[in-house]
Design an enzyme around this catalytic site. Structure first.
Site, PDB file in Angstrom:
ATOM      1  N   LYS A  11      23.628  49.722  38.766  1.00 29.64           N
ATOM      2  CA  LYS A  11      23.474  50.843  39.959  1.00 29.64           C
ATOM      3  C   LYS A  11      23.741  50.431  41.079  1.00 29.64           C
ATOM      4  O   LYS A  11      24.244  49.389  41.376  1.00 29.64           O
ATOM      5  CB  LYS A  11      22.428  51.439  39.292  1.00 29.64           C
ATOM      6  CG  LYS A  11      21.930  52.078  38.095  1.00 29.64           C
ATOM      7  CD  LYS A  11      21.231  53.148  38.046  1.00 29.64           C
ATOM      8  CE  LYS A  11      21.056  53.401  36.247  1.00 29.64           C
ATOM      9  NZ  LYS A  11      19.776  54.471  35.866  1.00 29.64           N
ATOM     10  N   TYR A  51      25.587  61.959  32.336  1.00 25.79           N
ATOM     11  CA  TYR A  51      23.790  62.301  32.198  1.00 25.79           C
ATOM     12  C   TYR A  51      24.109  63.416  32.132  1.00 25.79           C
ATOM     13  O   TYR A  51      22.882  64.116  32.402  1.00 25.79           O
ATOM     14  CB  TYR A  51      23.738  62.084  34.086  1.00 25.79           C
ATOM     15  CG  TYR A  51      23.141  60.158  33.559  1.00 25.79           C
ATOM     16  CD1 TYR A  51      22.224  59.856  33.039  1.00 25.79           C
ATOM     17  CD2 TYR A  51      24.054  59.582  34.897  1.00 25.79           C
ATOM     18  CE1 TYR A  51      21.959  58.387  33.264  1.00 25.79           C
ATOM     19  CE2 TYR A  51      23.354  58.434  35.599  1.00 25.79           C
ATOM     20  CZ  TYR A  51      22.282  58.039  34.414  1.00 25.79           C
ATOM     21  OH  TYR A  51      22.453  56.507  34.620  1.00 25.79           O
ATOM     22  N   ASN A 114      16.836  52.283  39.577  1.00 29.86           N
ATOM     23  CA  ASN A 114      16.332  51.378  38.731  1.00 29.86           C
ATOM     24  C   ASN A 114      17.236  50.096  38.129  1.00 29.86           C
ATOM     25  O   ASN A 114      16.907  50.137  37.336  1.00 29.86           O
ATOM     26  CB  ASN A 114      15.203  52.285  37.774  1.00 29.86           C
ATOM     27  CG  ASN A 114      16.302  53.293  37.436  1.00 29.86           C
ATOM     28  OD1 ASN A 114      17.530  52.840  37.308  1.00 29.86           O
ATOM     29  ND2 ASN A 114      15.734  53.591  35.861  1.00 29.86           N
ATOM     30  N   HIS A 117      21.117  50.495  34.317  1.00 30.42           N
ATOM     31  CA  HIS A 117      21.165  51.998  33.106  1.00 30.42           C
ATOM     32  C   HIS A 117      21.409  50.586  31.535  1.00 30.42           C
ATOM     33  O   HIS A 117      22.125  49.866  31.026  1.00 30.42           O
ATOM     34  CB  HIS A 117      22.719  52.594  32.713  1.00 30.42           C
ATOM     35  CG  HIS A 117      23.016  53.667  31.416  1.00 30.42           C
ATOM     36  ND1 HIS A 117      22.651  54.541  31.507  1.00 30.42           N
ATOM     37  CD2 HIS A 117      24.051  53.579  30.664  1.00 30.42           C
ATOM     38  CE1 HIS A 117      22.153  55.022  30.003  1.00 30.42           C
ATOM     39  NE2 HIS A 117      23.095  54.252  29.877  1.00 30.42           N
ATOM     40  N   GLU A 128      29.348  56.854  25.020  1.00 32.56           N
ATOM     41  CA  GLU A 128      29.397  55.901  26.533  1.00 32.56           C
ATOM     42  C   GLU A 128      30.574  55.102  26.228  1.00 32.56           C
ATOM     43  O   GLU A 128      31.003  54.648  27.802  1.00 32.56           O
ATOM     44  CB  GLU A 128      28.040  55.807  26.822  1.00 32.56           C
ATOM     45  CG  GLU A 128      26.485  56.352  26.756  1.00 32.56           C
ATOM     46  CD  GLU A 128      25.356  56.113  27.262  1.00 32.56           C
ATOM     47  OE1 GLU A 128      24.564  57.271  27.190  1.00 32.56           O
ATOM     48  OE2 GLU A 128      25.341  54.862  27.264  1.00 32.56           O
TER      49      GLU A 128
HETATM   50  P1  DAT Z   1      16.721  55.441  31.154  1.00 29.83           P
HETATM   51  O1  DAT Z   1      17.451  55.006  32.194  1.00 29.83           O
HETATM   52  O2  DAT Z   1      16.105  54.011  31.148  1.00 29.83           O
HETATM   53  O3  DAT Z   1      17.298  55.523  29.694  1.00 29.83           O
HETATM   54  P2  DAT Z   1      16.192  58.328  31.341  1.00 29.83           P
HETATM   55  O4  DAT Z   1      17.158  58.051  30.361  1.00 29.83           O
HETATM   56  O5  DAT Z   1      15.269  59.136  30.445  1.00 29.83           O
HETATM   57  O6  DAT Z   1      15.736  56.914  31.384  1.00 29.83           O
HETATM   58  O7  DAT Z   1      16.601  59.059  32.429  1.00 29.83           O
HETATM   59  C1  DAT Z   1      18.101  58.313  32.903  1.00 29.83           C
HETATM   60  C2  DAT Z   1      17.956  58.732  34.570  1.00 29.83           C
HETATM   61  O8  DAT Z   1      17.260  59.681  35.303  1.00 29.83           O
HETATM   62  C3  DAT Z   1      16.070  57.543  34.925  1.00 29.83           C
HETATM   63  O9  DAT Z   1      17.398  55.904  35.164  1.00 29.83           O
HETATM   64  C4  DAT Z   1      16.277  57.667  36.467  1.00 29.83           C
HETATM   65  C5  DAT Z   1      16.655  58.829  36.449  1.00 29.83           C
HETATM   66  N1  DAT Z   1      15.007  59.463  36.082  1.00 29.83           N
HETATM   67  C6  DAT Z   1      14.919  60.023  35.259  1.00 29.83           C
HETATM   68  N2  DAT Z   1      12.862  60.126  34.915  1.00 29.83           N
HETATM   69  C7  DAT Z   1      13.615  60.875  36.434  1.00 29.83           C
HETATM   70  C8  DAT Z   1      12.396  61.091  37.346  1.00 29.83           C
HETATM   71  N3  DAT Z   1      11.014  61.624  36.790  1.00 29.83           N
HETATM   72  N4  DAT Z   1      12.398  60.937  38.583  1.00 29.83           N
HETATM   73  C9  DAT Z   1      13.307  60.772  39.197  1.00 29.83           C
HETATM   74  N5  DAT Z   1      14.795  59.949  38.785  1.00 29.83           N
HETATM   75  C10 DAT Z   1      14.570  60.053  37.508  1.00 29.83           C
HETATM   76 MG    MG Z   2      18.611  57.460  29.316  1.00 28.52          MG
END
Ligand code: DAT
Ligand code: MG
Length: 140
Positions: A11, A51, A114, A117, A128
């Site tokens: 990212k 997303y 973070n 992905h 994807e």
């Molecule tokens: P992951 O990337 O671990 O699969 P996810 O699919 O739940 O997590 O969420 C996608 C992305 O969205 C994640 O990498 C960062 C963002 N995200 C998730 N929860 C969040 C939150 N509570 N606040 C801000 N960004 C968030």
């Molecule tokens: Mg995810």
């Protein structure tokens, strides 16, 4: 355990800090192989579609802004149990909860920035991968 493929993205927070090689080493050390890789700048439309599952979440607009804020590296990883293995090497979404030795524990800045992905299921991995790569771009 079958050989699988999964989609990984390095990212913008990580490309900005020149961490592509370091993150790739974590993946290769876990026996994941790069069978496709390219550096791209996502358009707003691409990030929104990618997303789309999160579009009702409060953080969606911020997430799209962030994912389009700089270059990303999209990758296809191949290996035994690649989907779960990549999720393990990545660590928890929020780096505060990530295990020692994971990419997010070692590099992520916060829950949004973070660093990586990874697809969360074999079914989503197939979707994807097809979203970013033509079959001819993947060389196993
Ligand atoms: P992951 O990337 O671990 O699969 P996810 O699919 O739940 O997590 O969420 C996608 C992305 O969205 C994640 O990498 C960062 C963002 N995200 C998730 N929860 C969040 C939150 N509570 N606040 C801000 N960004 C968030
Ligand atoms: Mg995810």
């Amino acid at each position: 355990m079958a050989v699988e493929r999964t989609l990984s993205i390095i990212k913008p927070d990580a490309t900005a800090r020149n961490l592509t090689g370091k993150i790739n080493a974590y993946l290769e050390d876990a026996d994941l192989r790069f069978v496709a890789q390219k550096r791209v700048r996502l358009t707003r439309e691409q990030a929104e579609t990618f997303y789309g599952v999160h579009k009702e979440r409060s953080f969606f607009n911020e997430l799209v802004e962030y994912m389009t804020s700089g270059p990303v590296v999209v990758q296809v990883l191949e290996g035994e149990n690649a989907v779960a293995k990549n999720r393990e090497v990545m660590g928890a979404t929020n780096p505060a909860n990530a295990d020692e030795g994971t990419i997010r524990k070692d590099f992520a800045l916060n829950v949004q920035e973070n660093s990586v992905h990874g697809s969360d299921s074999a079914e989503n991995a197939a979707i994807e991968i097809a979203y970013f790569f033509a079959g001819t771009e993947i060389v196993g």
